[in-house]
Design a protein around this motif. Structure first.
Motif, mmCIF file in Angstrom:
data_model
loop_
_atom_site.group_PDB
_atom_site.id
_atom_site.type_symbol
_atom_site.label_atom_id
_atom_site.label_comp_id
_atom_site.label_asym_id
_atom_site.label_seq_id
_atom_site.Cartn_x
_atom_site.Cartn_y
_atom_site.Cartn_z
ATOM 1 N N LEU A 1 8.538 11.661 7.317
ATOM 2 C CA LEU A 1 8.069 11.432 5.953
ATOM 3 C C LEU A 1 6.961 10.388 6.017
ATOM 4 O O LEU A 1 7.147 9.315 6.600
ATOM 5 C CB LEU A 1 9.202 10.938 5.052
ATOM 6 N N ILE A 2 5.817 10.721 5.431
ATOM 7 C CA ILE A 2 4.651 9.824 5.481
ATOM 8 C C ILE A 2 4.417 9.260 4.079
ATOM 9 O O ILE A 2 4.231 10.013 3.116
ATOM 10 C CB ILE A 2 3.418 10.582 5.977
ATOM 11 N N GLY A 3 4.455 7.946 3.974
ATOM 12 C CA GLY A 3 4.230 7.304 2.684
ATOM 13 C C GLY A 3 2.785 7.450 2.249
ATOM 14 O O GLY A 3 1.869 7.005 2.944
ATOM 15 N N SER A 4 2.576 8.091 1.103
ATOM 16 C CA SER A 4 1.221 8.307 0.587
ATOM 17 C C SER A 4 1.130 7.698 -0.807
ATOM 18 O O SER A 4 2.136 7.257 -1.365
ATOM 19 C CB SER A 4 0.923 9.809 0.525
ATOM 20 N N PRO A 5 -0.061 7.687 -1.396
ATOM 21 C CA PRO A 5 -0.194 7.137 -2.753
ATOM 22 C C PRO A 5 0.670 7.832 -3.799
ATOM 23 O O PRO A 5 0.949 7.247 -4.851
ATOM 24 C CB PRO A 5 -1.686 7.320 -3.059
ATOM 25 N N ARG B 1 -6.597 11.248 0.499
ATOM 26 C CA ARG B 1 -5.901 9.968 0.604
ATOM 27 C C ARG B 1 -4.489 10.138 1.187
ATOM 28 O O ARG B 1 -3.995 9.257 1.897
ATOM 29 C CB ARG B 1 -5.831 9.289 -0.765
ATOM 30 N N ASP B 2 -3.844 11.263 0.888
ATOM 31 C CA ASP B 2 -2.525 11.531 1.460
ATOM 32 C C ASP B 2 -2.631 11.763 2.967
ATOM 33 O O ASP B 2 -1.778 11.336 3.746
ATOM 34 C CB ASP B 2 -1.903 12.754 0.786
ATOM 35 N N VAL B 3 -3.687 12.465 3.378
ATOM 36 C CA VAL B 3 -3.888 12.704 4.809
ATOM 37 C C VAL B 3 -4.345 11.418 5.501
ATOM 38 O O VAL B 3 -4.022 11.167 6.663
ATOM 39 C CB VAL B 3 -4.891 13.852 5.032
ATOM 40 N N ASP B 4 -5.085 10.590 4.787
ATOM 41 C CA ASP B 4 -5.485 9.294 5.334
ATOM 42 C C ASP B 4 -4.254 8.450 5.640
ATOM 43 O O ASP B 4 -4.220 7.706 6.628
ATOM 44 C CB ASP B 4 -6.393 8.569 4.343
ATOM 45 N N ALA B 5 -3.221 8.565 4.795
ATOM 46 C CA ALA B 5 -1.962 7.866 5.064
ATOM 47 C C ALA B 5 -1.342 8.381 6.367
ATOM 48 O O ALA B 5 -0.721 7.614 7.123
ATOM 49 C CB ALA B 5 -0.998 8.058 3.902
ATOM 50 N N ALA B 6 -1.531 9.673 6.650
ATOM 51 C CA ALA B 6 -1.026 10.239 7.902
ATOM 52 C C ALA B 6 -1.785 9.677 9.096
ATOM 53 O O ALA B 6 -1.213 9.489 10.184
ATOM 54 C CB ALA B 6 -1.137 11.759 7.868
ATOM 55 N N VAL B 7 -3.081 9.419 8.927
ATOM 56 C CA VAL B 7 -3.859 8.783 10.002
ATOM 57 C C VAL B 7 -3.294 7.393 10.284
ATOM 58 O O VAL B 7 -3.126 6.997 11.448
ATOM 59 C CB VAL B 7 -5.352 8.711 9.633
#
Length: 400
Positions: free
Chosen positions: A148-152, A224-230
């Protein structure tokens, strides 16, 4: 006397005045209806663009031979394609894998079944053709974990396939109307190169959390959600990160390349049938549906304005100039490999070709034909995989 006769000759008759006024009223009403009609059609188109699509039946199953393990489908541009594909179904099976074409005529195509179907199988005649092939991560027979990746917008589910020393990662971004499973085809080629794969979700895709409006922003917010994955990958030890985007996922990956605070670790991009300029895509679909150019222009204009956002459902203005990567080509920093079929049928390859022209120092393109949209792996897996392997080698991006 003469002057009075002349005046009478030049004074419009009451009937003429009434007629002119009536004509003007009719023309004014017609113009108002035309403008209202254009406005309604453009808002409807704009709303359709940002509303997440649902899978619809596009394929008809004509017969199923469980003894021979074959299936006969109505002939379409997709069902006649060589290669391996999938079929979303309803009944006792929800997804079956399709193999090579065994026979065909003007109306039908018989294919080998790669999912074993029993005699008790009952499937609806309506189905949806798919290029996914794999629909669950277990089918790859590679070690993986669910993350689970924390995103905005909240925690976004992802699949992590570790490989090699763990310093080079690829983040896989699926397209519009799809989910993470679309990207599973690419995991083996990167895994064999020692590259860890993180297959992600993003807002409003049916797996990740819903945004306030529940609509797409065509990459303008999803990145921005994928940036959280980075950021997640960096915390897990990634030192160099490749972004791979499919269709709208390509638009999202390009927005990361242009906007991410993690640009220092981005090593390159692989784009499969990508959206490079949304205006090209929307114009193409409008022409396919015989929508007047004026409606398309008004729809794009509405999506770009804050005041129309409540009516389009977009939630906020979408700046198409910021999504136009050709116009922003000078801002690109990292090497890009584009895989695109010239007969895509959904996302025209024109903008991909234009990006190569705009940045030949960074962008290279493998041009396919026949393969159609996001089905290049299915159509020619060997060439598709070799193209990625060779590009990784040239960029010194092997994880070994």
């Amino acid at each position: 006397m003469v002057d009075s006769r002349r005046a009478a000759m030049h004074t419009p008759s009451p009937a003429l005045v009434t007629g002119v006024r009536t004509a003007l009223a009719v023309l004014s009403a017609a113009l108002g209806l035309t403008v209202s009609g254009l406005a309604f059609a453009s808002l409807r188109m704009a709303r359709r663009v940002v509303t997440p699509s649902v899978r619809v039946s596009d394929t008809r199953i004509l017969s199923l031979d469980t003894a021979a393990q074959t299936i006969t489908l109505a002939r379409t541009q997709d069902t006649q394609l060589p290669g391996r594909y999938g079929l979303f179904t309803t009944g006792t099976e929800d997804y079956i894998k399709l193999g090579s074409v065994l026979a065909e005529d003007d109306a039908s195509v018989k294919r080998k079944l790669l999912t074993e179907i029993g005699a008790q199988t009952r499937i609806s005649a309506d189905a949806a053709f798919s290029g996914w092939y794999y629909d669950r991560p277990e089918q790859l027979h590679l070690p993986f974990t669910s993350e689970l990746i924390g995103s905005p917008v909240g925690p976004c589910p992802a699949w992590l396939f570790p490989a090699g020393p763990g310093e080079v990662w690829v983040i896989q971004v699926h397209g519009r109307g799809a989910t993470r499973a679309e990207c599973l085809r690419a995991v083996p080629v990167f895994h064999a190169a020692g590259i860890t794969s993180l297959v992600v979700s993003y807002r409003n895709d049916g797996e990740a959390p819903r945004s306030r409006t529940g609509t797409y922003a065509l990459g303008a917010t999803e990145w921005r959600d994928v940036d959280a994955a980075v950021g997640f990958a960096r915390r897990r030890g990634a030192r160099r990160i490749i972004l791979m985007g499919w269709s709208m996922g390509g638009a999202i990956a390009l927005q990361l390349e242009l906007n991410s605070a993690h640009r220092d670790v981005i090593a390159g991009l692989v784009l499969e049938s990508p959206v490079v300029d949304w205006r090209v895509v929307l114009g193409f679909h409008a022409r396919q549906m015989h929508v007047p150019a004026a409606v398309t222009g008004l729809a794009i204009g509405a999506l770009q304005t804050e005041w129309a956002a409540p009516m389009t459902g977009a939630g906020a203005a979408i700046r198409f100039d910021r999504l136009d990567v050709i116009a922003r080509a000078a801002e690109l920093r990292h090497p890009i490999l584009i895989l695109h079929s010239d007969d895509d049928g959904f996302v025209p390859s024109d903008a991909s070709h234009d990006l190569v022209v705009a940045r030949p120092d960074l962008v290279e393109m493998q041009v396919f034909d026949v393969a159609r949209h996001t089905k290049l792996w299915n159509y020619d897996q060997e060439r598709w995989s070799d193209s990625i392997r060779e590009w990784l080698r040239r960029q010194d991006l092997s994880g070994d």
